[in-house]
Design an enzyme around this catalytic site. Structure first.
Site, PDB file in Angstrom:
ATOM      1  N   ARG A  71     -37.538 -57.598  31.643  1.00 44.63           N
ATOM      2  CA  ARG A  71     -37.315 -57.158  33.032  1.00 44.63           C
ATOM      3  C   ARG A  71     -37.782 -55.718  33.249  1.00 44.63           C
ATOM      4  NH1 ARG A  71     -32.616 -56.497  30.309  1.00 44.63           N
ATOM      5  NH2 ARG A  71     -31.250 -54.746  30.800  1.00 44.63           N
ATOM      6  N   HIS A  72     -37.781 -54.938  32.188  1.00 47.98           N
ATOM      7  CA  HIS A  72     -38.224 -53.544  32.322  1.00 47.98           C
ATOM      8  C   HIS A  72     -39.732 -53.462  32.554  1.00 47.98           C
ATOM      9  CE1 HIS A  72     -34.192 -52.418  31.351  1.00 47.98           C
ATOM     10  NE2 HIS A  72     -34.249 -53.069  30.210  1.00 47.98           N
ATOM     11  N   ASP A 125     -45.917 -24.659  28.846  1.00 53.45           N
ATOM     12  CA  ASP A 125     -46.227 -23.363  29.455  1.00 53.45           C
ATOM     13  C   ASP A 125     -45.569 -22.271  28.604  1.00 53.45           C
ATOM     14  OD1 ASP A 125     -43.542 -23.340  30.177  1.00 53.45           O
ATOM     15  OD2 ASP A 125     -43.900 -23.065  32.323  1.00 53.45           O
ATOM     16  N   HIS A 126     -45.588 -21.027  29.129  1.00 53.21           N
ATOM     17  CA  HIS A 126     -45.040 -19.911  28.362  1.00 53.21           C
ATOM     18  C   HIS A 126     -43.566 -20.105  28.003  1.00 53.21           C
ATOM     19  CE1 HIS A 126     -44.690 -19.266  32.667  1.00 53.21           C
ATOM     20  NE2 HIS A 126     -43.610 -18.535  32.439  1.00 53.21           N
ATOM     21  N   CYS A 154     -41.755 -27.352  29.714  1.00 53.47           N
ATOM     22  CA  CYS A 154     -41.746 -26.107  30.492  1.00 53.47           C
ATOM     23  C   CYS A 154     -40.299 -25.639  30.554  1.00 53.47           C
ATOM     24  CB  CYS A 154     -42.408 -26.262  31.859  1.00 53.47           C
ATOM     25  SG  CYS A 154     -41.544 -27.287  33.057  1.00 53.47           S
ATOM     26  N   HIS A 203     -36.272 -48.620  28.327  1.00 55.33           N
ATOM     27  CA  HIS A 203     -36.349 -49.149  29.700  1.00 55.33           C
ATOM     28  C   HIS A 203     -37.608 -48.746  30.449  1.00 55.33           C
ATOM     29  CE1 HIS A 203     -31.715 -49.876  30.192  1.00 55.33           C
ATOM     30  NE2 HIS A 203     -32.202 -50.403  29.091  1.00 55.33           N
ATOM     31  N   THR A 247     -37.837 -25.848  32.823  1.00 55.32           N
ATOM     32  CA  THR A 247     -36.906 -26.896  33.255  1.00 55.32           C
ATOM     33  C   THR A 247     -37.364 -28.297  32.855  1.00 55.32           C
ATOM     34  OG1 THR A 247     -38.116 -27.176  35.318  1.00 55.32           O
ATOM     35  CG2 THR A 247     -36.269 -25.591  35.335  1.00 55.32           C
ATOM     36  N   GLY A 248     -38.618 -28.422  32.492  1.00 49.28           N
ATOM     37  CA  GLY A 248     -39.209 -29.745  32.240  1.00 49.28           C
ATOM     38  C   GLY A 248     -39.679 -30.413  33.515  1.00 49.28           C
TER      39      GLY A 248
HETATM   40  C1  RB5 Z   1     -41.647 -20.719  34.544  1.00 44.46           C
HETATM   41  O1  RB5 Z   1     -40.931 -19.583  34.863  1.00 44.46           O
HETATM   42  C2  RB5 Z   1     -40.966 -21.958  35.100  1.00 44.46           C
HETATM   43  O2  RB5 Z   1     -41.067 -21.980  36.492  1.00 44.46           O
HETATM   44  C3  RB5 Z   1     -41.552 -23.199  34.493  1.00 44.46           C
HETATM   45  O3  RB5 Z   1     -41.460 -23.149  33.104  1.00 44.46           O
HETATM   46  C4  RB5 Z   1     -40.903 -24.513  34.888  1.00 44.46           C
HETATM   47  O4  RB5 Z   1     -39.528 -24.473  34.733  1.00 44.46           O
HETATM   48  C5  RB5 Z   1     -41.317 -25.080  36.174  1.00 44.46           C
HETATM   49  O5  RB5 Z   1     -40.936 -26.192  36.554  1.00 44.46           O
END
Ligand code: RB5
Length: 142
Positions: A131-132, A7-8, A64, A97, A66-67
Site C-alpha cells: 500500500r505504501h 551547508d555551513h 542544513c 513507508h 533545520t534540515g
Molecule cells: C543557515 O543559517 C540556515 O538557514 C540553514 O542551515 C537552514 O536551516 C535552512 O533551512
C-alpha cells in the site's frame, strides 16, 4: 555510492557521517560545502539530487541547520523522496513507508549520536512496498 551534501550549518556533521560511512567500507561522494563559511544550501542540494536521479549515487544524505531548506530543495526533483528526520523511529518509517532516498538531518537540533543512530537505521531498514508503493505513486503532481 552514497551522496552527501550540507551547508555551513551541517558541515561538521557531514564530516562525521562521511568518516562513519567510509570506515564501513562504503563509497561516499561529497558534494560540499567544504568549510563553515556561510553559503546557500541549494548550491549543494541540486547536484546531490541530480546524482541520485541520474544513478551516480544510490541514495543520499542532506544536512542544513533545520534540515528544512535542503530537503525542500532536493524534493523539487521528481526522482527524490527526502525525509526530514529527528529520531530513529522517523528514520525507520521514512524507509518502511516512504521509500525515502535522501535522509535529511537538522544539524542544529540533533546530537552527533542521534544523527549516527538515524543514519544506521536508515541504511538498515527496507521499504515495505504494498500500500505504501501505491501512495508513493500518487505523490507526483506535475
Ligand atoms: C543557515 O543559517 C540556515 O538557514 C540553514 O542551515 C537552514 O536551516 C535552512 O533551512
Amino acid at each position: 555510492m552514497i551522496g552527501i551534501a550540507a551547508d555551513h550549518a551541517g558541515y561538521e556533521l557531514k564530516g562525521i557521517l562521511i568518516e562513519y560511512l567510509r570506515e564501513k567500507g562504503l563509497e561516499v561522494k561529497d558534494f560540499g560545502t567544504h568549510s563553515t563559511d556561510s553559503m546557500d544550501y541549494p548550491d549543494v542540494a541540486h547536484p546531490l539530487a541530480e546524482s541520485i536521479e541520474n544513478g551516480t549515487c544510490e541514495w543520499g544524505i542532506a544536512i542544513c541547520g533545520t534540515g528544512n531548506g535542503i530537503s525542500m530543495t532536493v524534493n523539487k526533483h521528481a526522482g527524490i523522496r527526502a525525509a526530514l528526520c529527528w529520531n530513529s523511529e522517523i528514520a525507520a518509517l521514512a524507509r518502511q513507508h516512504n521509500n525515502a532516498n535522501i535522509l535529511s538531518l537538522p544539524a542544529r537540533f540533533v546530537s552527533t549520536e542521534e544523527a549516527l543512530a538515524m543514519l544506521k537505521t536508515f541504511m538498515e531498514t527496507p521499504f515495505e512496498g504494498g500500500r505504501h508503493q501505491r501512495r508513493i505513486d500518487k505523490i507526483a503532481c506535475c
